[in-house]
Design a protein around this motif. Structure first.
Motif, PDB file in Angstrom:
ATOM      1  N   ASN A 184       0.872  -1.187   0.000  1.00 39.96           N
ATOM      2  CA  ASN A 184       0.000   0.000   0.000  1.00 39.96           C
ATOM      3  C   ASN A 184       0.903   1.229   0.000  1.00 39.96           C
ATOM      4  OD1 ASN A 184       0.597   0.827   2.833  1.00 39.96           O
ATOM      5  ND2 ASN A 184      -0.443  -1.099   3.311  1.00 39.96           N
ATOM      6  N   THR A 210       2.478   2.774  -4.681  1.00 43.37           N
ATOM      7  CA  THR A 210       3.057   1.502  -4.244  1.00 43.37           C
ATOM      8  C   THR A 210       4.293   1.137  -5.048  1.00 43.37           C
ATOM      9  OG1 THR A 210       1.596   0.238  -5.696  1.00 43.37           O
ATOM     10  CG2 THR A 210       0.846   0.605  -3.427  1.00 43.37           C
ATOM     11  N   ASN A 250       1.107   3.516   2.214  1.00 42.68           N
ATOM     12  CA  ASN A 250       1.256   4.051   3.569  1.00 42.68           C
ATOM     13  C   ASN A 250       2.607   3.734   4.192  1.00 42.68           C
ATOM     14  OD1 ASN A 250      -1.393   5.116   3.589  1.00 42.68           O
ATOM     15  ND2 ASN A 250      -2.193   3.074   4.015  1.00 42.68           N
ATOM     16  N   TYR A 251       3.614   3.434   3.364  1.00 39.72           N
ATOM     17  CA  TYR A 251       4.951   3.180   3.884  1.00 39.72           C
ATOM     18  C   TYR A 251       5.522   4.475   4.461  1.00 39.72           C
ATOM     19  CZ  TYR A 251       5.888   4.716  -0.932  1.00 39.72           C
ATOM     20  OH  TYR A 251       5.890   5.398  -2.112  1.00 39.72           O
ATOM     21  N   SER A 252       6.573   4.324   5.230  1.00 37.97           N
ATOM     22  CA  SER A 252       7.218   5.467   5.863  1.00 37.97           C
ATOM     23  C   SER A 252       8.654   5.557   5.375  1.00 37.97           C
ATOM     24  CB  SER A 252       7.188   5.280   7.383  1.00 37.97           C
ATOM     25  OG  SER A 252       7.779   6.369   8.042  1.00 37.97           O
ATOM     26  N   GLY A 280       7.821  -0.554   5.570  1.00 38.16           N
ATOM     27  CA  GLY A 280       6.403  -0.817   5.315  1.00 38.16           C
ATOM     28  C   GLY A 280       6.244  -2.245   4.825  1.00 38.16           C
ATOM     29  N   ASP A 329       6.994  14.996   0.013  1.00 36.61           N
ATOM     30  CA  ASP A 329       6.220  14.194  -0.926  1.00 36.61           C
ATOM     31  C   ASP A 329       5.691  15.041  -2.069  1.00 36.61           C
ATOM     32  OD1 ASP A 329       6.495  12.223   0.981  1.00 36.61           O
ATOM     33  OD2 ASP A 329       4.420  12.284   1.648  1.00 36.61           O
TER      34      ASP A 329
END
Length: 142
Positions: free
Chosen positions: A78, A108, A80-82, A139, A103
């Motif tokens: 997804n 993905t 939502n990785y960091s 992530g 960003d």
């Protein structure tokens, strides 16, 4: 006497892709896969951006000054990785205050970011190509 374990792969018993590691003090456990860095790079963003070294990155796209897209070899599950990183320019720019990146587009399969100067009397956050950009990502991979 200390033991040495030599293996080529580890697989969880209950869930193949999940291995728990007992933490310091023997009171908590950590999921091994969740704690690993899944991708990282060190790059020169100059006129022809190039990796100094990297893991899990396939390509770089130069979208303009200070505007870079990096593509993952193994994609994330997804968006939502960091990530964490640092950047530095060359020559006298080291003395112009810290720079940063932020960003531009998170996906993905890739990450697009903008690299900029820190705020000072002459640059005030303008986009720049850094001599040394370093980032690492954590992530879930797909």
């Amino acid at each position: 006497m200390a033991s040495i374990l030599k293996v080529d792969s580890l697989t969880g018993v209950t869930t193949a892709g999940s291995i728990s590691v007992t933490g310091e003090g023997n009171s908590t456990t950590t999921n091994l896969q969740q704690g690993l860095v899944k991708a990282w790079f060190s790059m020169n963003e100059g006129s022809t951006p190039a990796f100094h070294d990297s893991f899990n990155f396939g390509s770089i796209t130069d979208n303009g000054t200070g505007d870079i897209t990096v593509a993952f070899t193994s994609v994330f599950g997804n968006a939502n990785y960091s990530l964490s990183g640092s950047n530095a320019n060359s020559g006298t720019n080291y003395t112009r205050g810290p720079g940063g990146f932020y960003d531009s587009a998170v996906a993905t399969s890739s990450y697009r970011y903008l690299s900029c100067f820190g705020s000072d009397a002459s640059n005030n956050g303008a986009l720049r190509d850094d001599a040394r950009m370093k980032q690492m990502y954590v992530g879930d991979l797909a």
